[in-house]
Design a protein around this motif. Structure first.
Motif, short mmCIF file in Angstrom:
data_model
loop_
_atom_site.label_atom_id
_atom_site.label_comp_id
_atom_site.label_asym_id
_atom_site.label_seq_id
_atom_site.Cartn_x
_atom_site.Cartn_y
_atom_site.Cartn_z
N ARG A 77 0.84 -1.21 0.00
CA ARG A 77 0.00 0.00 0.00
C ARG A 77 0.87 1.25 0.00
NH1 ARG A 77 -5.02 -1.27 4.02
NH2 ARG A 77 -5.67 -3.16 2.93
N PHE A 78 1.94 1.16 0.74
CA PHE A 78 2.85 2.29 0.78
C PHE A 78 3.40 2.56 -0.63
CE2 PHE A 78 7.20 3.96 1.39
CZ PHE A 78 6.86 5.14 2.02
N GLY A 104 0.90 4.21 -2.73
CA GLY A 104 0.83 5.63 -2.40
C GLY A 104 1.94 6.42 -3.07
N LEU A 105 3.14 5.89 -2.99
CA LEU A 105 4.29 6.54 -3.63
C LEU A 105 4.07 6.68 -5.13
CD1 LEU A 105 7.67 5.22 -2.26
CD2 LEU A 105 6.79 7.54 -2.30
N LEU A 153 1.39 6.79 -6.71
CA LEU A 153 0.36 7.79 -6.99
C LEU A 153 0.98 9.18 -7.01
CD1 LEU A 153 -2.84 7.77 -7.18
CD2 LEU A 153 -2.66 8.93 -4.98
N ILE A 154 1.81 9.44 -6.01
CA ILE A 154 2.44 10.75 -5.92
C ILE A 154 3.33 11.01 -7.12
CG2 ILE A 154 4.13 12.09 -4.63
CD1 ILE A 154 2.93 10.47 -2.13
N PHE A 155 4.09 9.97 -7.49
CA PHE A 155 5.00 10.15 -8.62
C PHE A 155 4.24 10.34 -9.92
CE2 PHE A 155 8.67 8.74 -6.14
CZ PHE A 155 9.56 9.68 -6.60
N TRP A 192 -10.56 6.57 -3.44
CA TRP A 192 -9.58 7.42 -2.77
C TRP A 192 -10.29 8.57 -2.10
CZ3 TRP A 192 -5.00 6.21 -1.38
CH2 TRP A 192 -4.31 5.22 -2.10
N LEU A 241 -6.96 7.77 2.77
CA LEU A 241 -5.55 8.11 2.83
C LEU A 241 -5.06 8.07 4.27
CD1 LEU A 241 -3.70 8.92 0.50
CD2 LEU A 241 -3.95 11.29 1.23
N LEU A 292 -4.65 4.64 5.33
CA LEU A 292 -3.43 4.08 4.79
C LEU A 292 -2.25 4.42 5.69
CD1 LEU A 292 -1.83 2.84 2.33
CD2 LEU A 292 -1.59 5.20 1.55
N LEU A 337 0.15 1.97 7.99
CA LEU A 337 1.60 1.97 7.92
C LEU A 337 2.19 2.14 9.29
CD1 LEU A 337 1.93 4.18 4.77
CD2 LEU A 337 2.57 1.78 4.95
N LEU A 386 5.45 14.10 3.43
CA LEU A 386 6.12 13.36 2.37
C LEU A 386 5.82 13.89 0.96
CD1 LEU A 386 8.03 10.92 1.92
CD2 LEU A 386 5.97 9.58 1.49
N PRO A 387 4.54 14.10 0.62
CA PRO A 387 4.27 14.55 -0.76
C PRO A 387 5.00 15.85 -1.09
CG PRO A 387 2.24 13.97 0.35
CD PRO A 387 3.31 13.92 1.39
N LEU A 404 8.68 15.21 -1.47
CA LEU A 404 9.02 14.55 -2.72
C LEU A 404 8.98 15.52 -3.89
CD1 LEU A 404 7.29 11.07 -2.44
CD2 LEU A 404 9.73 11.58 -2.51
N LEU A 405 7.99 16.40 -3.88
CA LEU A 405 7.89 17.37 -4.97
C LEU A 405 9.11 18.28 -4.99
CD1 LEU A 405 4.12 18.35 -5.03
CD2 LEU A 405 5.39 16.95 -6.64
N LEU A 408 12.04 16.41 -6.25
CA LEU A 408 11.97 16.16 -7.68
C LEU A 408 12.21 17.42 -8.50
CD1 LEU A 408 11.21 13.72 -9.50
CD2 LEU A 408 8.97 14.75 -9.70
#
Lengths: 440, 332
Positions: A6-7, A10-11, A13-15, B25, B30, B33, B37, B54-55, B58-59, B62
């Protein structure tokens, strides 16, 4: 395990969010030439060609729109997407676009070194076999204009226009001062002196965008240096620029400085042209392509004056500075046949005549410039270009850009009185050395 | 709160509606989820927070850090935009850059830019702000605030073209004005003259940006307690003394912010110079930004351009670090 999965989802999805824009292109492109469009096999396949040129302004823009439309009507299975951006922006954009995986199928190019660098980069399609196949089409193009698109005996481009540089002079002012047309450099200088003494600006010149000076230097280099030396120096792999003629050429340019208008580095070429049109200056060094911009606005008689022969110069004085411009086809195009077909259509006699008439530039198709399509001045201009015993290409597209830059930056400073011809040539030699090393 | 929601995230599909809902979703999903975790409540408290950032992280990774690293890598190669092969040259391009006279010319121009901008924008902006915030001008200050701020909202391209007309040697307003008041000898081709070209471009930036810096200072001045001024007035301080002894120390934080903005701007300047002079005549008005652009898109030396970009990055980074150290804060 489930958690990790699931993790990961999620990743992912973000990418996919982040990279969404770049991946979205690919499927769209694939569907742009939908080979699988139900019906028929190869022959009728719908084909889309991307066409990139540098004339977003009228009258050129409308002309190209009409050509594309006419071509699409004749070939319903080919669709052409046009894009156009102006000169300097075009130079930058095309370099970047050709580096991507998705370059335009047909693109505009200047000739000489400018085109050769695309060839060396493997970005231009070899058109030799297509020219051999359709001899009739090939033979109606002016041979002299094919040369700057030819490298190692292979043809890589199709010339659209021809162009040459010559002085435009105000016949009224010359008549008033009883001046004859000068044919040698010393006559030319004394003519300029007379003009100056009588309160006229002898030559109008705007060098804010420094390509303008490259046309003077190109011509002067050709006049001062003998042909084989110049050819050797203009070649990336062998250029040394050690001939004293190059320094002499810049000195000749220096001799003209007192006869230019003030502030040459602060004025652009268009403003200089306007000074000629307004009769504020007697002479203007211009391209034949500018006849269409000058002729409708002038209310006085004017004519062409050849660049004078220079005493002691080793180059052929019957040469003309100028170059064709044209189109090349991307080496990676999926539809080379269709792309060539479009260029053949574009340079057919009928289309070329329409081009001359509508746009006012001169076509590289034989006989396209005639009494029906051009003014007497235009016909004379073309005769001068075709009568020349050879072409010296525009310096700024004929040499490697690093050498050009050394020349142009230096000349701007020379015009301001800050640099000597010898110093400029030192920079040029240094740049030439770098280019030589790179081309190994 | 987490505990309460956890009940809705159970794996037992006793409630059909929520199970269905869970397949789509939704913010709830979320959250579930993340909770999964986390495992148990303790771990969940510890890590859930990180997952929420995290999102964004990551952005940034990137789109900011990844290109920076890639750019450093690019600077080690010699390559052209339209050819696939890159030649590894190591640090050769850095060596070349540090022997390139044009680079130093550009750097000097950038330093001119920085120094002049500090004087005119930061100090000038502060003076302007103090004047406009003074009691005497209270009535008309909104009008002037708007006037000074207007250039900020005009596109820099438009401004540069506008100044093209002002600087035009033969029909320009500036030369016309100088001739009209009898200073004919001062007229010159402002952008075509090596001695004045860079300053002509710098002047445009001052004109454009001073309003923005002024606005920031006005906000800072408005936060100064009025009592300080009243006390100073009772002590018999003049307006100028009040400015130096009350206003300047009180807006210290903002001064650091504005000088960072101004300095970073001075080293990354591009538009004004590119449109007005194109770096000419010669390379007299070249700045790092235009030289980078020239190298990349005109000379097609992508690796060299990356090298210049890295040097610009290093310079601006250094400036911010020094400034952060000097100010020792970062509150505003």
């Amino acid at each position: 395990m489930k958690r990790i999965l699931r993790f990961a989802t999620g990743l992912l999805l973000i990418f996919s969010l982040a990279t969404g824009c770049s991946t979205a292109d690919t499927p769209k492109q694939a569907s742009a030439d939908p080979g699988g469009n139900q019906v028929s096999p190869a022959a009728d396949q719908q084909v889309t060609l991307r066409f990139f040129h540098r004339w977003p302004r009228d009258p050129d823009k409308t002309y190209f729109e009409q050509v594309v439309k006419a071509f699409e009507q004749e070939n319903p299975n080919i669709k052409i997407e046009t894009e156009a951006v102006l000169n300097d922006a075009y130079k930058e954009k095309i370099s970047v676009l050709l580096g991507t995986d998705n370059p335009p199928d047909i693109y505009f190019s200047w000739s000489g070194e400018y085109a050769y660098k695309f060839v060396r980069g493997g970005k231009a399609l070899d058109l030799t076999s297509y020219a051999q196949e359709d001899k009739a089409w090939h033979d109606q193009l002016m041979e002299s204009q094919l040369v700057p698109f030819t490298l190692d005996n292979k043809l890589y481009g199709v010339p659209l226009t021809i162009d040459g540089k010559t002085f435009f002079y105000n016949k009224d002012i010359f008549a008033k001062l009883n001046l004859a047309v000068p044919t040698t450099w010393s006559e030319f200088l004394s003519t300029l002196q007379t003009l100056k003494d009588n309160g006229y600006t002898p030559i109008t010149f705007g060098n804010k965008a420094p390509w303008a000076s490259s046309h003077y230097i190109g011509t002067l280099n050709q006049r001062m240096v003998d042909e084989s030396t110049r050819e050797k120096d203009y070649n990336r792999a062998t250029g040394t620029f050690e001939d004293p003629g190059y320094v002499e050429a810049l000195k000749k340019m220096q001799e003209l400085i007192p006869y230019f208008n003030k502030d040459v580095n602060g004025l652009d070429h268009e403003f200089a042209r306007q000074l000629f049109i307004d009769q504020k200056a007697a002479i203007f060094y211009a391209e034949t392509a500018e006849v269409r911009l000058v002729e409708p606005k002038t209310k006085f008689p004017w004519g062409f004056l050849d660049f004078p022969a220079i005493e002691g110069g080793k180059g052929n004085p019957k040469f003309l500075t100028g170059a064709p411009e044209g189109f090349m086809i991307s080496a990676t195009t999926k539809h080379p046949k269709e792309a060539v077909k479009f260029l053949q259509f574009l340079t057919s006699k009928a289309q070329a005549e329409k081009f001359v008439k509508d746009v006012g530039k001169y076509s590289a198709v034989k006989g396209a410039v005639n009494a029906n399509t051009a003014t007497p001045l235009g016909i004379e201009a073309v005769e001068r270009v075709t009568a020349a015993e050879g072409l010296a290409l525009w310096l700024d597209t004929d040499l490697d850009i690093k050498i050009v830059d050394a020349y142009l930056a230096g000349t701007q400073q020379m015009l301001n009185g800050e640099k000597s011809p010898e110093e400029i040539m030192q920079d040029v030699r240094k740049a030439a050395q770098q280019v030589r090393e790179q081309s190994k | 709160m987490f505990a309460r929601q956890r009940s809705r995230c159970g794996n037992s599909p006793s409630n059909k509606v929520s199970a269905q809902k869970a397949r789509q979703w939704s913010p709830e999903r979320l959250h579930c989820l993340f909770i999964h975790l986390g495992g148990n409540d303790m771990l969940q408290r510890k890590y859930a927070g990180y997952l929420y950032v995290l999102p964004g992280f990551l952005l940034i990774l990137l789109f900011i850090y990844f290109p920076i690293v890639q750019n450093i890598q690019f600077s080690l190669f010699e390559w052209s935009a339209f050819s696939a092969d890159k030649t590894f040259v190591g640090l050769a391009q850095y060596a070349k850059l540090f022997h390139d006279p044009i680079f130093y010319q550009a750097l000097v121009n950038n330093i001119y830019y920085a120094v002049i901008s500090l004087i005119f924008q930061v100090f000038g902006g502060l003076v302007l702000a103090a004047v406009l915030e003074d009691k005497v001008f209270r009535k008309i200050s909104p009008l002037f605030r708007t006037i000074y701020f207007t250039p900020v909202i005009i596109s820099i391209t438009v401004i540069a073209l506008l100044f093209d007309f002002i600087y035009h040697p033969q029909v320009g307003l500036l030369n016309g004005f100088l001739s009209a008041i009898g200073l004919e000898s001062w007229t010159r081709a402002w952008v075509g003259d090596s001695a004045t070209a860079i300053f002509a471009a710098i002047a445009v930036s001052q004109w454009q940006s001073i309003g923005y810096i002024m606005m920031l200072f006005i906000v800072a001045i408005q936060k100064i307690p009025q009592e300080l001024y009243e006390a100073a007035e009772i002590d018999g301080a003049s307006k100028i003394r009040m400015f130096f002894h009350v206003t300047v120390p009180q807006v210290r934080e903002m001064t650091f912010v504005t000088s960072t903005i101004t300095l970073a701007g001075a080293f990354t300047v591009f538009n004004e110079v590119y449109i007005l002079t194109g770096g000419g005549p010669g390379h007299a008005s070249e700045v790092l930004g235009t030289y980078l652009y020239q190298s990349a898109f005109v000379h097609d030396q992508m690796g060299y351009a990356s090298t210049i970009a890295n040097v610009i990055l290093a310079i601006t980074l250094l400036i911010s670090l020094v400034q952060m150290k000097l100010s020792k804060t970062g509150e505003e």
